[in-house]
Write a protein that holds these residues in place. Structure first.
Motif, short mmCIF file in Angstrom:
data_model
loop_
_atom_site.label_atom_id
_atom_site.label_comp_id
_atom_site.label_asym_id
_atom_site.label_seq_id
_atom_site.Cartn_x
_atom_site.Cartn_y
_atom_site.Cartn_z
N ASN A 44 41.93 70.65 118.52
CA ASN A 44 40.53 71.04 118.36
C ASN A 44 39.80 71.10 119.70
N SER A 45 38.81 71.97 119.75
CA SER A 45 38.00 72.11 120.96
C SER A 45 36.73 72.87 120.61
N THR A 46 35.64 72.48 121.22
CA THR A 46 34.41 73.30 121.18
C THR A 46 34.14 73.84 122.58
N ARG A 47 33.98 72.91 123.56
CA ARG A 47 33.58 73.31 124.91
C ARG A 47 34.63 74.17 125.62
N THR A 48 35.86 73.68 125.68
CA THR A 48 36.88 74.37 126.49
C THR A 48 37.16 75.76 125.92
N ARG A 97 45.86 74.95 124.89
CA ARG A 97 45.68 73.50 124.69
C ARG A 97 46.71 73.07 123.66
N HIS A 125 43.75 67.86 132.35
CA HIS A 125 42.67 68.73 131.84
C HIS A 125 42.02 69.38 133.07
N GLN A 128 38.36 70.88 132.99
CA GLN A 128 37.33 69.82 132.93
C GLN A 128 37.18 69.19 134.31
N PRO A 249 32.50 64.03 129.71
CA PRO A 249 33.10 65.34 129.39
C PRO A 249 32.69 65.87 128.02
N ALA A 250 32.22 64.94 127.14
CA ALA A 250 31.86 65.28 125.75
C ALA A 250 33.12 65.75 124.98
N PRO A 251 33.14 65.65 123.66
CA PRO A 251 32.04 65.23 122.79
C PRO A 251 31.64 63.77 123.00
N1 CP Z 1 35.43 68.22 127.11
C1 CP Z 1 36.25 68.89 126.29
O1 CP Z 1 37.42 69.16 126.60
O2 CP Z 1 35.66 69.23 125.12
P1 CP Z 1 36.38 70.02 123.94
O3 CP Z 1 37.46 69.10 123.39
O4 CP Z 1 35.30 70.31 122.94
O5 CP Z 1 36.99 71.25 124.52
#
Ligand code: CP
Length: 301
Positions: A44-48, A97, A125, A128, A249-251
């Protein structure tokens, strides 16, 4: 040419990508409709995922849609055959990923498509790391001599691993903070300090997400206990050095590793990191694609 770990780049290469990311903030590049990208996210990922897609679109590239859940991987096709298929249909660059550490070792040298690592298990990563470096560089104009504390689940964090080695190569002093059980035996050389000391001494307090998927709260501590002992509380933030910054780095688990009110406070660069992520990923794509074109040119001549 790939972008898989920061170790593969020289310090000069790192600065080249950072300067290009900074330049891209004010300069629209010529569109590249001749290039095709795909983002293969098996975790899962939102940002990347979204910021790589944003970066590809801002570069004027074509972006193929790919959903791991409906791809033929679910019929047993290997990652290698998936990437070879995308290469055969004309894709130039794939961002991947995957939960398996160093999944890319099975692809390197066997595919002509360029690969960018979007995160490999607990390994690396790089995007990031590059956006974190850009955020620090914008703030301080240097890395040498900066005190940086990375706090939280060090052992399971690919962000901690990538950032620690890159920051040390660039001359920063890195310390860790957090529960003893989450120390990484492979990084014993990095000093551990209490959060109360970290806030007084650090130019950057970089918090890591408590990974609920790996640790059940209540086993060793409750969320409140973690926050009080290891987190960035409202009281600790008041003791931070003048001009020091907060990163994550979030979330984010608001109220666990960081007090809810601090996520968007004056010192926080958390949303700036995300904004920087788009320009950094544009620069990474350009870097990889330029090297790829150089190699093709050398083969022709
Ligand atoms: N920081 C980061 O990698 O966020 P995601 O998991 O949402 O991509």
């Amino acid at each position: 040419m790939h972008f898989l770990t920061l170790d593969e780049l020289t310090v000069e290469d790192i600065y080249e990508v950072l300067h290009q990311a900074e330049a891209l903030k004010n300069h629209k590049p010529l569109p590249r409709p001749d290039l095709y990208a795909v983002n293969l996210f098996f975790e899962n990922s939102t940002r990347t995922k979204c910021s790589f897609e944003m970066a590809q679109r801002k570069l004027g590239m074509n972006v193929l849609s790919f959903e791991a859940g409906t791809a033929s991987i679910s019929k047993g096709e290997s990652l290698y055959d998936t990437v070879k298929t995308l290469e055969a249909i004309g894709v130039d660059v794939a961002v991947i990923r995957h939960s398996e550490e160093r999944y890319f070792d099975a692809l390197k040298g066997k595919v002509s498509i360029s690969l960018i690592n979007g995160g490999d298990g607990m390994g690396h990563h790089p995007s990031q790391c590059m956006l974190d470096l850009l955020t620090i560089y914008q703030e301080f104009g240097r890395f040498k001599g900066l005190n940086i504390t990375i706090a939280g689940d060090i052992r399971h964090s690919r962000v901690a691993r990538s950032n620690t080695y890159a920051l040390k190569r660039l001359g920063a002093n890195v310390n860790f903070s957090g529960p003893t059980a989450w120390r990484d035996p492979d990084m014993e050389e990095i000093s551990f300090i209490e959060m109360d000391q970290a806030v007084k001494e650090s130019d950057v307090v970089m918090l890591l997400r408590v990974q609920h998927e790996r640790h059940a709260f209540g086993e060793n501590f409750t969320k409140q206990e973690y926050h009080n002992q290891y987190g960035l509380t409202l009281e600790r933030e008041k003791k931070m050095k003048k001009n020091s910054i907060i990163m994550h780095p979030a979330p984010v688990n608001r109220g666990v590793e960081i007090a809810d009110e601090l996520v968007e406070c004056e010192r926080s660069r958390i949303f700036k990191q995300m904004k920087n992520g788009v320009f950094t990923r544009m620069a990474m794509l350009q870097y990889v694609l330029a090297k790829r074109e150089e190699t093709k040119h050398e083969l022709i001549n």
